[in-house]
Design a protein around this motif. Structure first.
Motif, PDB file in Angstrom:
ATOM      1  N   ILE A  12     -79.613 -52.117  63.188  1.00 30.26           N
ATOM      2  CA  ILE A  12     -79.615 -51.907  64.633  1.00 30.26           C
ATOM      3  C   ILE A  12     -79.204 -50.460  64.928  1.00 30.26           C
ATOM      4  N   LYS A  13     -80.025 -49.751  65.702  1.00 32.91           N
ATOM      5  CA  LYS A  13     -79.675 -48.392  66.130  1.00 32.91           C
ATOM      6  C   LYS A  13     -80.514 -48.023  67.342  1.00 32.91           C
ATOM      7  N   ALA A  14     -80.031 -47.052  68.088  1.00 33.31           N
ATOM      8  CA  ALA A  14     -80.751 -46.559  69.261  1.00 33.31           C
ATOM      9  C   ALA A  14     -81.048 -45.078  69.060  1.00 33.31           C
ATOM     10  N   LEU A  15     -82.273 -44.673  69.400  1.00 28.72           N
ATOM     11  CA  LEU A  15     -82.714 -43.293  69.269  1.00 28.72           C
ATOM     12  C   LEU A  15     -82.942 -42.690  70.651  1.00 28.72           C
ATOM     13  N   TYR A  16     -82.709 -41.394  70.765  1.00 31.47           N
ATOM     14  CA  TYR A  16     -82.966 -40.688  72.024  1.00 31.47           C
ATOM     15  C   TYR A  16     -83.228 -39.224  71.710  1.00 31.47           C
ATOM     16  N   PHE A 165     -75.459 -53.264  74.382  1.00 33.89           N
ATOM     17  CA  PHE A 165     -75.364 -52.095  73.497  1.00 33.89           C
ATOM     18  C   PHE A 165     -75.738 -50.838  74.268  1.00 33.89           C
ATOM     19  N   TYR A 166     -74.782 -49.924  74.371  1.00 37.47           N
ATOM     20  CA  TYR A 166     -75.021 -48.615  74.976  1.00 37.47           C
ATOM     21  C   TYR A 166     -75.138 -47.576  73.869  1.00 37.47           C
ATOM     22  N   ALA A 178     -78.907 -48.864  78.225  1.00 36.83           N
ATOM     23  CA  ALA A 178     -78.143 -50.079  77.943  1.00 36.83           C
ATOM     24  C   ALA A 178     -79.123 -51.200  77.618  1.00 36.83           C
ATOM     25  N   PHE A 179     -78.961 -51.806  76.441  1.00 35.89           N
ATOM     26  CA  PHE A 179     -79.853 -52.867  75.991  1.00 35.89           C
ATOM     27  C   PHE A 179     -79.064 -54.168  75.847  1.00 35.89           C
ATOM     28  N   LYS A 204     -72.043 -46.530  71.315  1.00 31.97           N
ATOM     29  CA  LYS A 204     -72.034 -45.538  70.228  1.00 31.97           C
ATOM     30  C   LYS A 204     -72.196 -44.153  70.837  1.00 31.97           C
ATOM     31  N   ASP A 205     -71.280 -43.276  70.512  1.00 34.93           N
ATOM     32  CA  ASP A 205     -71.329 -41.906  71.016  1.00 34.93           C
ATOM     33  C   ASP A 205     -72.255 -41.058  70.158  1.00 34.93           C
TER      34      ASP A 205
END
Length: 346
Positions: A12-16, A165-166, A178-179, A204-205
């Motif tokens: 699990i991870k978020a990309l931007y 999850f932010y 935010a998911f 997560k920062d």
């Protein structure tokens, strides 16, 4: 509570990349990006996981999120975080305010609605509320009976808890996404009752952006053609940083746009110009191949029988002492060749 993950599984991870966000749960699950064409609206799309790929919470965490106390929830979340990529996470229990929050779920269009040439997106919203949350389930997966179950549970005094999850970006905090990772049916029950929602917030920062190439690959896998084209052509700041010579997937996507799009935006034009100015023989060959695809654009004809191709030309604006892009419609291949020589190969 701050939790440091050093041996995370990276599932699990978020990309931007400063423009678009992409949630990964084994594969791309959700993408969110701004309109950028005269609107403050945002688009999003979701491709939910198969039953085999879905994340299964432990029995202890499931129970804790339904009727556990704070200590039990936080203990279960700490184990859950082993599924995330390495890094530091802030975990807190808090409230989602009903009157100041919106929840968005993707409502996929039937396949025939994407094949008729219509420009319809899976989901969009105006971020006017203080807090906006994106579901990672599609609307078809919301079970009314499950919502009824949680509604009755809440009425009896229980406070089942969803997981949010932010991914927080200090360079651009307004674009942090935010998911909803778990608890979609719980949220539906709370909103039906018009109640504030107790939730676990995992944040997560990030101090740096992810690469545009990584975001684009995730989006290409998830989005429909018209959605991906909109994201691709509007990601002006990041597109020039993609190494197209070593990226066959994104080069093929670009070729499709050059041949089929009715508008070539400035982001793509800048990419073409950059390859011309590089001086590299490999980049020049790459550019010549792209220009061949552009000359095959389906909106152009030799005798002006078609509606034409919209492009941009740079013009000097004296009062601002700078060049500005102006829209121009090319009707035929002769006009296109003139534009290529004057704009791309200048």
């Amino acid at each position: 509570m701050e939790i440091h993950i050093t041996h995370g599984q990276g599932i699990i991870k978020a990309l931007y990349d400063g423009f678009a966000s992409c949630l990964i749960i084994r594969r791309p699950v959700a993408v969110n990006w701004p309109d950028s064409r005269g609107s403050v609206g945002e688009y999003y799309a979701v491709s939910e996981l198969s039953e085999n790929d879905k994340i299964t919470l432990s029995d202890d965490l499931n129970r804790a999120l339904t009727d556990g106390n704070e200590a039990e929830i936080l203990s279960g979340i700490e184990d859950f975080l082993q599924l995330f990529e390495n890094g530091s996470y802030q975990v807190n229990l808090g409230q989602i305010l009903f009157e100041h929050s919106n929840f968005y779920m993707s409502r996929p269009l039937p396949a025939d609605e994407h094949s008729d040439g219509s420009k319809k997106f899976s989901g969009w919203f105006y971020p006017f509320e203080d807090f906006n949350y994106l579901y990672t389930l599609e609307s078809k997966s919301i079970d009314p009976k499950r919502v009824d179950y949680y509604t009755d549970l809440i009425k009896k005094g229980s406070r089942p808890t969803p997981v949010i999850f932010y991914s927080l970006y200090h360079q651009d905090p307004m674009m942090s996404s935010a998911f909803v990772l778990d608890g979609h049916h719980k949220i539906e029950a709370y909103t039906r009752l018009e109640m504030d929602i107790p939730a676990v917030f995992i944040a997560k920062d990030h101090n740096d952006y992810n690469s545009a190439s990584e975001i684009m690959h995730g989006a290409h896998e998830l989005l429909h053609d018209i959605e991906f084209e909109h994201l691709f052509q509007n990601n002006d700041d990041n597109l020039p940083h993609i190494n197209f010579l070593k990226d066959e997937v994104l080069t093929n996507a670009l070729d499709k746009m050059l041949k089929e799009s009715e508008r070539i935006d400035t982001s793509i034009i800048e990419v073409l110009i950059r390859h011309h100015k590089s001086g590299s023989s490999d980049e020049r060959r790459w550019l010549n191949k792209r220009l061949e695809f552009l000359r095959e654009n389906i909106h152009l004809s030799f005798f002006n029988f078609r509606k034409g191709l919209n492009v941009y030309i740079p013009q000097s604006v004296k009062e601002y002492k700078t060049n500005t892009w102006f829209l121009k419609t090319l009707r035929n291949t002769m006009e296109l060749n003139t534009w290529i020589n004057e704009t791309v190969l200048r």
